[in-house]
Write a protein that holds these residues in place. Structure first.
Motif, PDB file in Angstrom:
ATOM      1  N   GLN A 188       1.808  -1.200  -7.266  1.00  0.00           N
ATOM      2  CA  GLN A 188       2.325  -0.364  -6.177  1.00  0.00           C
ATOM      3  C   GLN A 188       2.877  -1.244  -5.062  1.00  0.00           C
ATOM      4  O   GLN A 188       3.993  -1.016  -4.585  1.00  0.00           O
ATOM      5  CB  GLN A 188       1.220   0.515  -5.589  1.00  0.00           C
ATOM      6  CG  GLN A 188       0.875   1.728  -6.393  1.00  0.00           C
ATOM      7  CD  GLN A 188      -0.239   2.528  -5.716  1.00  0.00           C
ATOM      8  OE1 GLN A 188      -1.081   1.982  -4.997  1.00  0.00           O
ATOM      9  NE2 GLN A 188      -0.249   3.815  -5.970  1.00  0.00           N
ATOM     10  N   TRP A 214       6.623   7.492   4.000  1.00  0.00           N
ATOM     11  CA  TRP A 214       5.679   7.289   2.906  1.00  0.00           C
ATOM     12  C   TRP A 214       6.163   6.179   1.999  1.00  0.00           C
ATOM     13  O   TRP A 214       7.180   5.534   2.252  1.00  0.00           O
ATOM     14  CB  TRP A 214       5.526   8.616   2.154  1.00  0.00           C
ATOM     15  CG  TRP A 214       4.299   8.738   1.334  1.00  0.00           C
ATOM     16  CD1 TRP A 214       3.023   8.501   1.715  1.00  0.00           C
ATOM     17  CD2 TRP A 214       4.224   9.148  -0.032  1.00  0.00           C
ATOM     18  NE1 TRP A 214       2.152   8.740   0.680  1.00  0.00           N
ATOM     19  CE2 TRP A 214       2.876   9.134  -0.408  1.00  0.00           C
ATOM     20  CE3 TRP A 214       5.164   9.529  -0.967  1.00  0.00           C
ATOM     21  CZ2 TRP A 214       2.450   9.481  -1.669  1.00  0.00           C
ATOM     22  CZ3 TRP A 214       4.736   9.878  -2.221  1.00  0.00           C
ATOM     23  CH2 TRP A 214       3.390   9.851  -2.570  1.00  0.00           C
ATOM     24  N   HIS A 215       5.481   5.924   0.881  1.00  0.00           N
ATOM     25  CA  HIS A 215       5.818   4.826  -0.031  1.00  0.00           C
ATOM     26  C   HIS A 215       7.254   4.928  -0.530  1.00  0.00           C
ATOM     27  O   HIS A 215       7.965   3.935  -0.593  1.00  0.00           O
ATOM     28  CB  HIS A 215       4.876   4.822  -1.240  1.00  0.00           C
ATOM     29  CG  HIS A 215       3.436   4.715  -0.868  1.00  0.00           C
ATOM     30  ND1 HIS A 215       2.871   3.549  -0.430  1.00  0.00           N
ATOM     31  CD2 HIS A 215       2.447   5.633  -0.849  1.00  0.00           C
ATOM     32  CE1 HIS A 215       1.588   3.744  -0.167  1.00  0.00           C
ATOM     33  NE2 HIS A 215       1.306   5.005  -0.410  1.00  0.00           N
ATOM     34  N   HIS A 266       1.536  15.611  -2.106  1.00  0.00           N
ATOM     35  CA  HIS A 266       2.085  14.336  -2.553  1.00  0.00           C
ATOM     36  C   HIS A 266       3.476  14.495  -3.161  1.00  0.00           C
ATOM     37  O   HIS A 266       4.305  13.586  -3.053  1.00  0.00           O
ATOM     38  CB  HIS A 266       1.123  13.658  -3.527  1.00  0.00           C
ATOM     39  CG  HIS A 266      -0.056  13.068  -2.832  1.00  0.00           C
ATOM     40  ND1 HIS A 266      -1.207  13.788  -2.598  1.00  0.00           N
ATOM     41  CD2 HIS A 266      -0.264  11.843  -2.292  1.00  0.00           C
ATOM     42  CE1 HIS A 266      -2.065  13.027  -1.953  1.00  0.00           C
ATOM     43  NE2 HIS A 266      -1.525  11.842  -1.755  1.00  0.00           N
ATOM     44  N   GLU A 282      -2.553  19.719   6.619  1.00  0.00           N
ATOM     45  CA  GLU A 282      -3.329  18.481   6.649  1.00  0.00           C
ATOM     46  C   GLU A 282      -4.574  18.627   7.515  1.00  0.00           C
ATOM     47  O   GLU A 282      -5.567  17.935   7.302  1.00  0.00           O
ATOM     48  CB  GLU A 282      -2.482  17.324   7.178  1.00  0.00           C
ATOM     49  CG  GLU A 282      -1.478  16.795   6.183  1.00  0.00           C
ATOM     50  CD  GLU A 282      -0.531  15.782   6.793  1.00  0.00           C
ATOM     51  OE1 GLU A 282      -0.601  15.530   8.025  1.00  0.00           O
ATOM     52  OE2 GLU A 282       0.297  15.241   6.046  1.00  0.00           O
ATOM     53  N   VAL A 335      -3.174  -0.956  -7.624  1.00  0.00           N
ATOM     54  CA  VAL A 335      -2.628  -1.290  -6.314  1.00  0.00           C
ATOM     55  C   VAL A 335      -1.628  -2.462  -6.364  1.00  0.00           C
ATOM     56  O   VAL A 335      -0.583  -2.380  -5.717  1.00  0.00           O
ATOM     57  CB  VAL A 335      -3.758  -1.547  -5.294  1.00  0.00           C
ATOM     58  CG1 VAL A 335      -3.221  -2.075  -3.984  1.00  0.00           C
ATOM     59  CG2 VAL A 335      -4.529  -0.250  -5.064  1.00  0.00           C
ATOM     60  N   SER A 388      -7.369  -1.259  -1.040  1.00  0.00           N
ATOM     61  CA  SER A 388      -7.480   0.072  -1.646  1.00  0.00           C
ATOM     62  C   SER A 388      -6.202   0.876  -1.544  1.00  0.00           C
ATOM     63  O   SER A 388      -6.047   1.886  -2.225  1.00  0.00           O
ATOM     64  CB  SER A 388      -8.631   0.843  -1.019  1.00  0.00           C
ATOM     65  OG  SER A 388      -8.362   1.080   0.343  1.00  0.00           O
ATOM     66  N   ASN A 389      -5.264   0.468  -0.692  1.00  0.00           N
ATOM     67  CA  ASN A 389      -3.991   1.155  -0.506  1.00  0.00           C
ATOM     68  C   ASN A 389      -4.207   2.647  -0.307  1.00  0.00           C
ATOM     69  O   ASN A 389      -4.653   3.057   0.745  1.00  0.00           O
ATOM     70  CB  ASN A 389      -3.063   0.843  -1.667  1.00  0.00           C
ATOM     71  CG  ASN A 389      -1.608   1.170  -1.355  1.00  0.00           C
ATOM     72  OD1 ASN A 389      -1.301   1.665  -0.292  1.00  0.00           O
ATOM     73  ND2 ASN A 389      -0.735   0.875  -2.283  1.00  0.00           N
ATOM     74  N   HIS A 390      -3.981   3.441  -1.310  1.00  0.00           N
ATOM     75  CA  HIS A 390      -4.093   4.901  -1.156  1.00  0.00           C
ATOM     76  C   HIS A 390      -5.167   5.468  -2.094  1.00  0.00           C
ATOM     77  O   HIS A 390      -5.207   6.659  -2.342  1.00  0.00           O
ATOM     78  CB  HIS A 390      -2.739   5.547  -1.425  1.00  0.00           C
ATOM     79  CG  HIS A 390      -2.625   6.943  -0.939  1.00  0.00           C
ATOM     80  ND1 HIS A 390      -2.634   7.277   0.384  1.00  0.00           N
ATOM     81  CD2 HIS A 390      -2.523   8.113  -1.605  1.00  0.00           C
ATOM     82  CE1 HIS A 390      -2.522   8.560   0.519  1.00  0.00           C
ATOM     83  NE2 HIS A 390      -2.450   9.112  -0.675  1.00  0.00           N
ATOM     84  N   GLU A 437       6.810  -1.580  -3.837  1.00  0.00           N
ATOM     85  CA  GLU A 437       7.118  -1.230  -2.451  1.00  0.00           C
ATOM     86  C   GLU A 437       7.727  -2.408  -1.693  1.00  0.00           C
ATOM     87  O   GLU A 437       8.511  -2.221  -0.774  1.00  0.00           O
ATOM     88  CB  GLU A 437       5.857  -0.766  -1.723  1.00  0.00           C
ATOM     89  CG  GLU A 437       5.390   0.596  -2.145  1.00  0.00           C
ATOM     90  CD  GLU A 437       4.078   0.962  -1.480  1.00  0.00           C
ATOM     91  OE1 GLU A 437       3.752   0.410  -0.408  1.00  0.00           O
ATOM     92  OE2 GLU A 437       3.373   1.811  -2.040  1.00  0.00           O
TER      93      GLU A 437
END
Length: 131
Positions: free
Chosen positions: A103, A34-35, A24, A53, A100, A128-130, A107
């Motif tokens: 976030q 990514w975000h 991360h 991964e 969330v 749930s996003n991430h 974003e």
């Protein structure tokens, strides 16, 4: 009878959680969209992350399964399910309501008038996003 401790699983879990943390940390630099992204990305970093991964999450799920199996040998199924509900589902719901929406607001800051507006639109969507 003394219960056996599987310290190798503990150390593997520590190593993998460190790997998740580093994954991360490096996400803004690997070019995956990514975000939050850096202006420049690294193809080498992206290749390394893609390789790990393939192993990291599967191994974490394996360790969680082994831990669940060992715990189910000590406690009954109902206690196990209630425990997992309190330890996993309740924090998930709280996170979906409290974490969330900000976030998503930051974003997509141009889509909302304010963070209050974002909460009004997002707080009960249970996205749930991430998490």
């Amino acid at each position: 009878m003394k219960e056996r401790r599987y310290s190798e699983l503990d150390w593997l879990r520590v190593f993998l959680i460190l790997a998740v943390f580093l994954h991360h940390v490096f996400m803004p630099f690997n070019g995956d969209g990514w975000h939050v992204m850096n202006g420049k990305s690294s193809k080498l970093l992206d290749d390394i992350m893609v390789y790990f991964e393939q192993l990291r999450l599967h191994t974490l799920f394996f360790i969680a399964g082994v831990g669940s199996l060992l715990l189910l040998k000590k406690i009954n199924t109902r206690t196990f399910i209630v425990n997992k509900f309190h330890r996993l589902f309740v924090p998930l719901i709280v996170g979906m309501v409290l974490i969330v929406p900000p976030q998503n607001y930051f974003e997509n800051i141009n889509d909302y008038k304010s963070i209050i507006d974002a909460y009004q639109h997002l707080s009960l969507t249970f996205e749930s996003n991430h998490l």
